[in-house]
Design an enzyme around this catalytic site. Structure first.
Site, PDB file in Angstrom:
ATOM      1  N   CYS A  44       3.655  -4.740   6.491  1.00  0.00           N
ATOM      2  CA  CYS A  44       3.078  -4.429   5.408  1.00  0.00           C
ATOM      3  C   CYS A  44       4.182  -3.935   4.450  1.00  0.00           C
ATOM      4  O   CYS A  44       5.464  -3.560   4.822  1.00  0.00           O
ATOM      5  CB  CYS A  44       2.038  -3.342   5.162  1.00  0.00           C
ATOM      6  SG  CYS A  44       0.246  -3.869   5.608  1.00  0.00           S
ATOM      7  N   HIS A  75       0.715  -1.245  -0.140  1.00  0.00           N
ATOM      8  CA  HIS A  75      -0.098  -0.156   0.112  1.00  0.00           C
ATOM      9  C   HIS A  75       0.804   1.335   0.000  1.00  0.00           C
ATOM     10  O   HIS A  75       2.130   1.130   0.338  1.00  0.00           O
ATOM     11  CB  HIS A  75      -0.939  -0.079   1.183  1.00  0.00           C
ATOM     12  CG  HIS A  75      -0.193  -0.169   2.413  1.00  0.00           C
ATOM     13  ND1 HIS A  75       0.539   1.143   3.135  1.00  0.00           N
ATOM     14  CD2 HIS A  75      -0.029  -0.779   3.449  1.00  0.00           C
ATOM     15  CE1 HIS A  75       0.837   0.937   4.129  1.00  0.00           C
ATOM     16  NE2 HIS A  75       0.490  -0.312   4.667  1.00  0.00           N
TER      17      HIS A  75
END
Length: 484
Positions: A419, A403
């Site tokens: 992440c 992301h």
């Protein structure tokens, strides 16, 4: 001054980078919740998507993407609409979610049980929605998130200022029902929570000062906030900037990196490489004492390895047949490559998990994509966080996702809760290329038989990784102890 220009001006004058770690956990029930309405003036130019199949070994290949059908019309709904895999079946598997207040295409309507009003409509990706709360729209549908003209992010991002790092004192930030209530001096509606990123869609300037206004028209004073200034970093398109066969694409992670005449700390300085500048190095390390150095042929100089990250080719991936597009993440040098078959076409820097929240190794598939999503820490997290409006989210394993990160510019260094952080430009670039392909007007889509998720390999150097792909439609939403 136009609203978007004022927003950019506000970011430049007040922008400082949010120092919290990257957020990754979005509880399963939140993965496709409606997001705030965003300012809409112009969409980013589309990037060419892949037409290659993304089927795992042992499974039939998904068909290539086909030209879109002509819609029978467009609709828009104030609440976000759930998309189901079967007509007239609210208990059917969820396929995705259509964005609130955004036009979406339909391909016919039929009355049916469990849906008042106009009935059930067929939409993109073989899905169906109930039009009970939808109305006719002139369309057309737009790819989400829509970006204000001249900006790389869909929102203005800000958080309450830290007043004293030693004591942890954080600014008290009142929020008013709207900008008129703020100007009148009415009683505030509430107060912003500390240690939380908020999204705003426009600015206004009055005697009281610069105001930030969110999608619900609520207003706060900018003087009490720390406005994020998203990174402008972007990776290297190898078709435009090819790399010599005996060299490697590299980036400076020093601030700045020092070029020296010889691979020695005391050698004469012959130049500097600005932070995140792209270049090429000879990948054969030169060991001098306790330090490693690399030659920079184009500068006829040397740079210490600690100030340089470079892309390391990985072993061939047998599952990537032909010119299939897939993603290759390498944690040692903190890089990501967009691959076509066995060849890289785009390489860039990332920030993966740090400390006890490392990014898992393995071969995965993207199982869900979201145009915009909030992210928060898991229950009882030692380091709680909440970041709103995270764009271009691609989940590949449990709560781990690729992301955009608007709160830091440390790409090339471990920084997240697990992440894979990408710069805004890179996140948009990669999101536009991968499967499943989120239709215009939608906020999320899960992979399915007609559009399997893109393969993602997360490795360290050339070490083999386990195949951790799950059967199509199966999602492991287990929370890892370290968070993500």
């Amino acid at each position: 001054m136009p609203t978007t220009q004022r927003a950019v001006s506000a970011q430049r004058s007040l922008g400082l980078v949010f120092a919290a770690l990257a957020g990754c956990v979005a509880p399963e029930q939140e993965l496709a919740q409606p997001t705030a309405e965003r300012a809409t003036t112009e969409t980013a130019p589309p990037l060419e998507p892949t037409t290659a199949a993304n089927a795992p070994a042992g499974e039939p290949e998904a068909p290539g993407r086909v030209e879109p059908r002509q819609p029978s019309g467009w609709r828009v709904a104030k609440p976000a609409l759930m998309v189901y895999a079967e007509r007239q079946q609210r208990r059917a598997m969820r396929r995705g979610q259509i964005e609130s207040r955004r036009p979406f295409a339909i391909y016919g309507v039929e009355p049916g049980p469990g849906c008042e009003g106009e009935g059930w409509a067929e939409v993109d990706q073989g899905g169906f929605v109930c039009l009970e709360h939808a109305s006719v729209s002139e369309g057309p549908a737009q790819i989400q998130p829509e970006l204000p003209a001249g900006q790389t992010m869909p929102f203005i991002y800000a958080r309450p200022k830290i007043l004293d790092r030693k004591t942890g004192a954080i600014a008290h930030v009142p929020r008013w029902r709207d900008r008129y209530a703020l100007v009148r001096g009415d009683q505030p509606l509430d107060v912003l929570e500390p240690d939380r990123q908020y999204t705003f869609v426009k600015t206004k300037t009055r005697k009281s000062g610069l105001m930030l206004i969110d999608a619900d028209e609520r207003a706060v004073l900018a003087k009490d906030l720390k406005i994020a200034e998203p990174s402008e970093f972007s990776g290297r398109e190898l078709a435009e900037q090819p790399v010599a066969a005996d060299r490697r694409a590299a980036w400076s992670v020093g601030r700045p990196a020092i070029l020296r005449a010889r691979p020695e700390g005391g050698a004469p300085q012959v130049g500097t490489i600005e932070y995140h500048a792209t270049l090429e190095i000879d990948p054969r390390p030169i060991v001098v004492g306790a330090e490693q150095w690399f030659a920079v042929p184009e500068a006829n100089a040397f740079v210490v390895a600690a100030d340089m990250n470079y892309w390391i080719p990985g072993p061939e991936l047998a599952e990537a047949a032909g010119d299939q597009l897939w993603l290759d993440v390498e944690l040692g040098q903190q890089t990501l490559a967009v691959m076509r078959g066995q060849s890289p076409v785009f390489v860039t820097l990332i920030s993966s998990g740090a400390g006890g929240t490392g990014t898992p190794l393995g071969l995965f598939r993207i199982y869900e994509k979201l145009a915009v999503s909030p992210m928060r820490s898991g229950p009882n997290a030692e380091d709680p966080y909440y970041v709103d409006g995270v764009p271009w989210v691609q989940y590949f394993h449990r709560r781990y996702a690729l992301h955009a990160s608007y709160w830091h510019d440390d790409f090339g260094k471990r920084r997240s809760h697990g992440c894979v952080n990408l710069s805004p430009k890179d996140a948009a670039r990669v999101y536009a290329l991968t499967s499943p392909e989120v239709p215009p007007g939608w906020n999320s889509l899960r992979e399915h038989k007609g559009d399997r998720g893109t393969l993602v390999r997360v490795r360290r150097g050339s070490d083999p990784v386990p195949d951790r792909r799950l059967p199509l439609g199966e999602i492991d939403d287990t929370e890892d102890t370290g968070g993500s």
